[in-house]
Design an enzyme around this catalytic site. Structure first.
Site, PDB file in Angstrom:
ATOM      1  N   VAL A  14      16.533  14.258  44.011  1.00  0.00           N
ATOM      2  CA  VAL A  14      15.756  14.537  45.443  1.00  0.00           C
ATOM      3  C   VAL A  14      16.498  15.534  46.420  1.00  0.00           C
ATOM      4  O   VAL A  14      16.125  16.158  47.447  1.00  0.00           O
ATOM      5  CB  VAL A  14      16.000  13.106  46.362  1.00  0.00           C
ATOM      6  CG1 VAL A  14      14.924  12.214  45.838  1.00  0.00           C
ATOM      7  CG2 VAL A  14      17.320  12.537  46.461  1.00  0.00           C
ATOM      8  N   GLY A  15      17.612  16.211  45.624  1.00  0.00           N
ATOM      9  CA  GLY A  15      18.361  17.327  46.520  1.00  0.00           C
ATOM     10  C   GLY A  15      19.399  16.969  47.068  1.00  0.00           C
ATOM     11  O   GLY A  15      19.880  17.516  48.166  1.00  0.00           O
ATOM     12  N   LYS A  38      32.940  14.294  44.326  1.00  0.00           N
ATOM     13  CA  LYS A  38      31.591  13.761  43.273  1.00  0.00           C
ATOM     14  C   LYS A  38      32.502  12.963  42.508  1.00  0.00           C
ATOM     15  O   LYS A  38      32.749  13.613  41.534  1.00  0.00           O
ATOM     16  CB  LYS A  38      30.933  14.777  42.749  1.00  0.00           C
ATOM     17  CG  LYS A  38      29.967  14.454  41.713  1.00  0.00           C
ATOM     18  CD  LYS A  38      28.595  14.224  42.345  1.00  0.00           C
ATOM     19  CE  LYS A  38      27.483  13.869  41.372  1.00  0.00           C
ATOM     20  NZ  LYS A  38      26.098  13.619  41.902  1.00  0.00           N
ATOM     21  N   GLY A 119      22.662   9.196  42.366  1.00  0.00           N
ATOM     22  CA  GLY A 119      21.221   8.530  42.471  1.00  0.00           C
ATOM     23  C   GLY A 119      21.196   7.801  43.762  1.00  0.00           C
ATOM     24  O   GLY A 119      21.809   8.283  44.717  1.00  0.00           O
ATOM     25  N   ASN A 177      13.885  16.592  52.182  1.00  0.00           N
ATOM     26  CA  ASN A 177      14.132  17.861  51.432  1.00  0.00           C
ATOM     27  C   ASN A 177      12.953  18.212  50.727  1.00  0.00           C
ATOM     28  O   ASN A 177      12.544  17.293  49.974  1.00  0.00           O
ATOM     29  CB  ASN A 177      15.114  17.719  50.795  1.00  0.00           C
ATOM     30  CG  ASN A 177      15.535  18.915  49.834  1.00  0.00           C
ATOM     31  OD1 ASN A 177      15.444  19.921  50.253  1.00  0.00           O
ATOM     32  ND2 ASN A 177      15.912  18.514  48.543  1.00  0.00           N
TER      33      ASN A 177
END
Length: 232
Positions: A14-15, A38, A119, A177
């Site tokens: 989804v960006g 991350k 996710g 987005n």
């Protein structure tokens, strides 16, 4: 007072990284050092005998290359699967203790830290450990990133409900987005439809391959809420 912000998607692809990178760059442009984390990534590629996460590289570059890539993403796996299944494919486990410990260099050295999940909020980061579990354990603010296309109303409202039921609070903002160059007809109404159900929760829209977060209406408020500034 600093900030700890968890960026979650309503789905995969989804960006999240694109939006997180725009936000990191916007904070850096204010003259404020920003940490980016991350904790685990799958779908990595091999480069000079090391697995590389493209998401981690993008975040690191947008934030001005703080610390090093190993600190940005300590646990990396090759298979394009959920992190626990990608780790399993290599005969390994995603280490939850390492996920939590890996944040320390960022919180010790930076007032503002962006954490990008993998996710959605109910996607697993490790066996029996979801993105929502990490956000809850860290007591981090949550930003939801959703793909601005048909179906986003349902996906976004479901994720808002997860925040409320699992974390006991609302997301601080929603980002819609645009994931394709052409967009779709529902982009004209998605924001208004979602706003109808979430009240005054800030929603901003980001265009396809947008160069700066400041191109979005409401960006200043959005950045301020992320930084927990008094006016936010």
């Amino acid at each position: 007072m600093g900030s700890l912000t968890f960026i979650a998607g309503t789905d995969t692809d989804v960006g999240k990284t694109f939006v997180s990178s725009l936000l990191a760059a916007a904070i850096l442009q204010r003259g404020l050092p920003v940490g980016v984390y991350k904790p685990v990534a799958s779908g990595c590629w091999l480069e000079q005998d090391e697995l590389v996460s493209g998401d981690a590289v993008a975040l690191w570059q947008a934030a001005g290359k703080p610390l090093d890539l190993e600190h940005v993403c300590p646990q990396r796996f090759a298979a394009a699967l959920s992190p626990p299944r990608a780790a399993e494919a290599e005969g390994k486990l995603v280490d939850v203790d390492r996920i939590l410990a890996g944040l320390s260099p960022w919180t010790e050295g930076f007032d503002h830290v962006l954490i990008e999940g993998a996710g959605g909020l109910l996607s697993p980061l490790a066996d029996d450990f979801l993105n929502a579990d990490l956000a809850g354990e860290l007591e981090a603010d949550v930003i939801l990133v959703a793909a601005n296309r048909l179906g986003v109303v349902n996906h976004t409202l479901l994720s808002v409900e997860v925040c409320r039921s699992r974390l006991g609070r609302d997301p601080i903002a929603i980002v819609l987005n645009q994931v394709g160059r052409e967009g779709c007809e529902s982009m004209k109404t998605n924001r208004g439809e979602i706003q109808r159900y979430v009240g005054r929760m800030p929603i901003i829209e980001v265009g396809f391959e947008q160069q700066s977060l400041l191109e979005s209406a409401g960006a200043e408020e959005f950045i301020g809420r992320t930084l927990r500034t008094p006016s936010a």
